[in-house]
Design a protein around this motif. Sequence first.
Motif, mmCIF file in Angstrom:
data_model
loop_
_atom_site.group_PDB
_atom_site.id
_atom_site.type_symbol
_atom_site.label_atom_id
_atom_site.label_comp_id
_atom_site.label_asym_id
_atom_site.label_seq_id
_atom_site.Cartn_x
_atom_site.Cartn_y
_atom_site.Cartn_z
ATOM 1 N N THR A 1 10.055 106.515 30.937
ATOM 2 C CA THR A 1 11.024 108.043 30.961
ATOM 3 C C THR A 1 9.530 109.342 31.224
ATOM 4 O O THR A 1 10.823 110.508 31.497
ATOM 5 N N ARG A 2 8.112 108.821 31.577
ATOM 6 C CA ARG A 2 7.498 110.219 30.959
ATOM 7 C C ARG A 2 7.850 111.057 31.996
ATOM 8 O O ARG A 2 8.615 112.655 31.683
ATOM 9 N N ALA A 3 8.384 110.951 33.627
ATOM 10 C CA ALA A 3 8.339 112.436 34.418
ATOM 11 C C ALA A 3 9.462 111.617 34.541
ATOM 12 O O ALA A 3 10.133 111.164 34.648
ATOM 13 N N LEU B 1 8.819 113.255 22.984
ATOM 14 C CA LEU B 1 9.600 112.493 22.281
ATOM 15 C C LEU B 1 10.983 111.926 23.173
ATOM 16 O O LEU B 1 11.702 112.900 23.200
ATOM 17 N N ASP B 2 11.396 110.947 23.302
ATOM 18 C CA ASP B 2 12.561 110.407 22.707
ATOM 19 C C ASP B 2 13.445 109.948 21.717
ATOM 20 O O ASP B 2 13.060 109.298 21.927
ATOM 21 N N LEU B 3 14.919 110.469 22.010
ATOM 22 C CA LEU B 3 15.462 110.129 20.761
ATOM 23 C C LEU B 3 16.935 110.557 21.477
ATOM 24 O O LEU B 3 17.265 111.138 22.252
ATOM 25 N N HIS B 4 18.064 109.675 20.943
ATOM 26 C CA HIS B 4 19.569 109.599 20.753
ATOM 27 C C HIS B 4 19.459 110.484 19.551
ATOM 28 O O HIS B 4 19.702 110.853 18.366
ATOM 29 N N ALA C 1 23.814 109.285 24.956
ATOM 30 C CA ALA C 1 22.449 109.722 25.715
ATOM 31 C C ALA C 1 21.164 109.310 25.648
ATOM 32 O O ALA C 1 20.690 109.964 24.168
ATOM 33 N N LEU C 2 20.439 109.241 26.280
ATOM 34 C CA LEU C 2 18.922 109.862 25.338
ATOM 35 C C LEU C 2 18.465 111.080 26.201
ATOM 36 O O LEU C 2 18.742 111.296 27.392
ATOM 37 N N GLU D 1 17.990 109.129 16.541
ATOM 38 C CA GLU D 1 16.978 108.145 16.675
ATOM 39 C C GLU D 1 16.077 107.690 17.652
ATOM 40 O O GLU D 1 16.210 108.528 18.012
ATOM 41 N N VAL D 2 14.440 108.192 17.218
ATOM 42 C CA VAL D 2 13.266 107.968 17.579
ATOM 43 C C VAL D 2 13.075 106.562 18.436
ATOM 44 O O VAL D 2 13.627 106.097 17.579
#
Length: 432
Positions: free
Chosen positions: A63-65, A215-218, A250-251, A293-294
């Motif tokens: 998911t970087r960019a 950081l990606d999370l829900h 969604a993320l 949720e991370v």
Amino acid sequence: MATTKSLANNTTTNGATTTPNPLPILIAGGGCVGLFLSLLLTTSPLSHPIILLEPSSPDPSSTRAMAHQPPTYPILSRIPGLLAELIATGSLSSGLCFRTSVGHGSRVIAEKKFDNRGEGKGQLLLAQGRFQEVLMRRVGERGGGDVRIGWRVVGVEKRAGGGGVRVRAVHDADGREEVIDARFLVGADGGRSLVRKELGASFDGETLDAQLVALDLHFDFQRYNFHDANFIIDPSHYGLIGRITSSTPALWRVSYGVPLGLSEADIEAGVHDKLAHMLPNAGLDENGKRAYEVVRIAPYKAQQRLASTLYESGVCLIGDAAHLTNPYAGLGLASGIADASSLADVLLRVLSNQATDGEKLLRAWSEARRAKFMEVVDKPSRLAYARVRSDVSSEEKVQELLQKDKMVGALKQGMPVAPKSLETKGEELEGW
């Protein structure tokens, strides 16, 4: 023991006549920028083979960019149907805003809603891995691009007799080596580019004074009326909260800064404390339990850097190999896509023998792209980094920001500042 295969003698024999085939254009790096350049070249009239070397298979979960700017849409549209496919694969942002941190009320300072009819005017929200998948498939469908996964460049030298470069490549899995004679080598191999080092170009600039964490999370941000892109302005708890996917759940990306020097273990240990300062209701549900949720934690150093040259002796640099910038203006991948677009035009002009002076044109392209980075990418990105760290803890300070920051002030008035073009037109360069 590694075996070495030489591709130096690239010829075709017809009866008694031996005709040298055109030397390939070799692209080091199969990220979005390298793949887009490959796609542009394979859809051009060039007879030169296009070879792309990429050390690892694309990661569809990367998911970087994750947000792509409207100024790239005309560039992406050079490939028929590509923009529409990318939009269909991802989604379009419904709007963006600048807002105070949760600790200061999560108040919207200025906002913009997007009209996404037609091919869309808002940001394209598409994770980098999915972007790569689309480009990789299209390159494969064209049939003119030779994508070699597992290979990387390990050495570059001028080709004897001039007219290109000799590249040494290795296959990481089994140690096989190849020597490839190429007409041009394009380094699209990232911020730690080996091609740039082999070129001898310095990477001038600086590391910014904070380490950033992607950081990606829900989490249900929409429940709290968050926009699809939210720039959080606060001296300590600044950052970006942006939607990545439209899936259920969604993320989202939460980007924020931490002091330089923290270890990855320290950063991971501090995640929940940081989220308590950045998420509505401290990220808790009505029962006081974590409502998020991370999924991924990716710390990295924010850089503002530019290579001393983007061209020398048959070697070109594009994307992160050529320049790096912080993410708060969203111009990193966008500027790399613009690099690839203009370089494709210049290479086509040179290799079709239409340029009045090929070397002069390539050097002019290098200087034009460097100037474009300094004026259109570096300055706005530095301003964006400073903006999110502003103090807007009171109404007086909010008004100060609106007065001194032209972009936020204009957005507040409903007249967003039009971004400057990222493109370089080859026909305007010396040597064209």
